[in-house]
Motif scaffolding. Structure first.
Motif, PDB file in Angstrom:
ATOM      1  N   ARG A 268       3.688  25.574 -10.325  1.00  0.00           N
ATOM      2  CA  ARG A 268       4.754  26.534 -10.601  1.00  0.00           C
ATOM      3  C   ARG A 268       4.680  27.076 -12.024  1.00  0.00           C
ATOM      4  NH1 ARG A 268       8.148  22.586  -7.709  1.00  0.00           N
ATOM      5  NH2 ARG A 268       8.623  23.417  -5.629  1.00  0.00           N
ATOM      6  N   SER A 277       4.516  33.520 -12.166  1.00  0.00           N
ATOM      7  CA  SER A 277       4.058  32.158 -11.934  1.00  0.00           C
ATOM      8  C   SER A 277       3.420  32.060 -10.564  1.00  0.00           C
ATOM      9  CB  SER A 277       5.225  31.163 -12.048  1.00  0.00           C
ATOM     10  OG  SER A 277       6.254  31.500 -11.126  1.00  0.00           O
ATOM     11  N   ARG A 279       2.799  30.841  -6.865  1.00  0.00           N
ATOM     12  CA  ARG A 279       3.722  30.462  -5.799  1.00  0.00           C
ATOM     13  C   ARG A 279       3.216  29.223  -5.069  1.00  0.00           C
ATOM     14  NH1 ARG A 279       4.218  35.113  -1.825  1.00  0.00           N
ATOM     15  NH2 ARG A 279       2.368  34.143  -0.889  1.00  0.00           N
TER      16      ARG A 279
END
Length: 319
Positions: A268, A277, A279
Motif C-alpha cells: 500500500r 499508491s 492497489r
C-alpha cells in the motif's frame, strides 16, 4: 432471489448462503458472476440430488461427489472439508465434481483465509479457451483465487486465466452487445467483438498465461481423476479444487499473520509514477461492495431485473 431459491427447492438453511454469494459478486463489480449468473444457474437448482458426499479420502486429500448440489452449497462443503484437514494435517486438498457452478471464487478462498489458513481455489470448464497464435480451444477458462490472512484482515485475488470470463460472452449473446476487444477469437483465430462469431476465449500473458492455465488444468482434472479437455462436456463433469494450508505447521506459530500484514502495508505504501499508491489485489472490489451495502441500493439493468422477477415467479427458462 430468495423467492426464486424457494421456488426451485433450495434447502431452507442454505438459501441465504446462495443469495449472499451471488449478490456479493455483483456488489464487488463482477456482474458476469453476480445476479446475471444467478439468473442463469438457477435453472439447475431443482436438479440437485442431495448434499455432497466424500467419495474417496486418504491423508490430506479427498474426492467429493457434489451430487449436483447448488454451487455455493457444494463449495461451502468442500471449503469446510479442506480446512478441517489442514487443521489436522497441515494441508487439505479437496477435489469436487458433479456439482452446479457458483460465481466468484474469492468467496471460498477468503472463507479459508478467515480461518487463519492460506487458501487456493480453482476450477476448469469445457475446452473454451485457446492461446496466442492458436485457433482451436483446448483449455478450460481455468480461473483461480487465493487468499491469505493477516493480523487484521484477509487479502485475496480472484482472476480468470483468460482475458475475459465466458460469462461476458454469454451475456453479450443474450443482449446482442459487442464483446470487449481482443479477448475472444473466431474459428480462424482472429480476434472478434461479435459474440455470435466467437469460438474461444484468449488466455492472458501469451506463454506465461498458457503455463499457468495448464497447471490449473491438471490441479482441477487428472490430479483427482476428473475429466479434462473435450471430456468436460457438461456442468456435471467440471472439476473444482480447494486447497487449505496451515502455516502453523511450519513451526512459526502465528507469526505469519504479522508478516503478512507488514507485506500488505508495504504494498500500500509503494508509490506509483503518478504519485498514488499500489492497489492491493481484491481491495477495490471489497471497497465497492462496502459502499453499496452502506447505501443499501443496487442499480440493475431492466432486462436483468425482469429475468429475476421471472425466476421468483417460478419461470427458470425465459430470458
Amino acid at each position: 432471489m430468495t423467492t426464486a431459491c424457494t421456488q426451485a427447492g433450495v434447502p431452507g438453511k442454505g438459501i441465504d448462503r446462495v443469495v449472499e454469494h451471488y449478490l456479493d459478486g455483483e456488489l464487488r463489480g463482477k456482474p458476469s458472476h453476480g445476479l446475471a449468473k444467478f439468473a442463469f444457474e438457477s435453472q439447475f437448482f431443482s436438479q440437485r440430488v442431495g448434499p455432497p458426499r466424500i467419495k474417496h479420502e486418504r491423508g490430506a486429500m479427498a474426492v467429493v461427489d457434489g451430487q449436483r448440489e447448488v454451487g455455493p452449497l457444494s463449495a461451502d462443503f468442500a471449503v469446510r472439508l479442506a480446512a478441517r484437514k489442514a487443521r489436522r494435517l497441515g494441508v487439505g486438498v479437496v477435489g469436487m465434481v458433479n456439482c452446479q457452478r457458483y460465481g466468484i471464487l474469492a468467496s471460498w478462498s477468503e472463507q479459508i483465509a478467515e480461518r487463519g489458513l492460506v487458501g487456493l481455489v480453482a476450477n476448469t470448464s469445457r475446452p473454451e479457451a485457446t492461446v496466442h497464435g492458436a485457433r482451436t480451444p483446448f483449455l478450460g477458462v481455468n480461473p483461480v483465487s487465493f487468499a491469505f490472512p493477516t493480523s487484521d484482515s484477509t487479502v485475496s485475488a480472484d482472476m480468470s486465466t483468460t482475458l475475459a470470463p465466458m460469462g461476458v460472452l454469454w451475456e453479450a449473446r443474450r443482449s446482442g452487445s459487442p464483446l470487449p476487444p481482443d479477448c475472444f477469437v473466431d474459428e480462424h483465430g482472429a480476434f472478434t467483438d461479435d459474440p455470435d462469431a466467437a469460438r474461444a476465449a484468449m488466455v492472458f500473458g501469451e506463454h506465461r498465461g498458457f503455463a499457468l492455465s495448464l497447471l490449473i488444468q491438471i490441479l482441477t482434472g487428472s490430479l483427482f481423476g476428473f475429466p479434462m479437455g473435450e471430456r468436460v462436456d457438461s456442468t456435471w463433469t467440471t472439476g473444482y479444487t480447494f486447497i487449505a494450508l496451515d502455516p502453523t505447521f511450519a513451526g512459526q506459530g502465528e507469526e505469519h499473520l504479522v508478516a503478512n500484514a507488514s507485506l500488505t502495508d508495504a504494498v500500500r505504501q509503494a508509490a506509483t509514477r503518478e504519485g498514488g499508491s499500489v492497489r492491493v489485489p481484491g481491495q477495490e472490489g471489497k471497497d465497492r461492495a462496502a459502499r453499496a451495502r452502506k447505501t443499501g441500493r443496487l442499480t440493475l439493468d431492466e432486462a436483468l431485473y425482469k429475468r429475476l422477477q421471472a425466476r421468483a415467479a417460478g419461470d427458470f427458462t425465459s430470458d
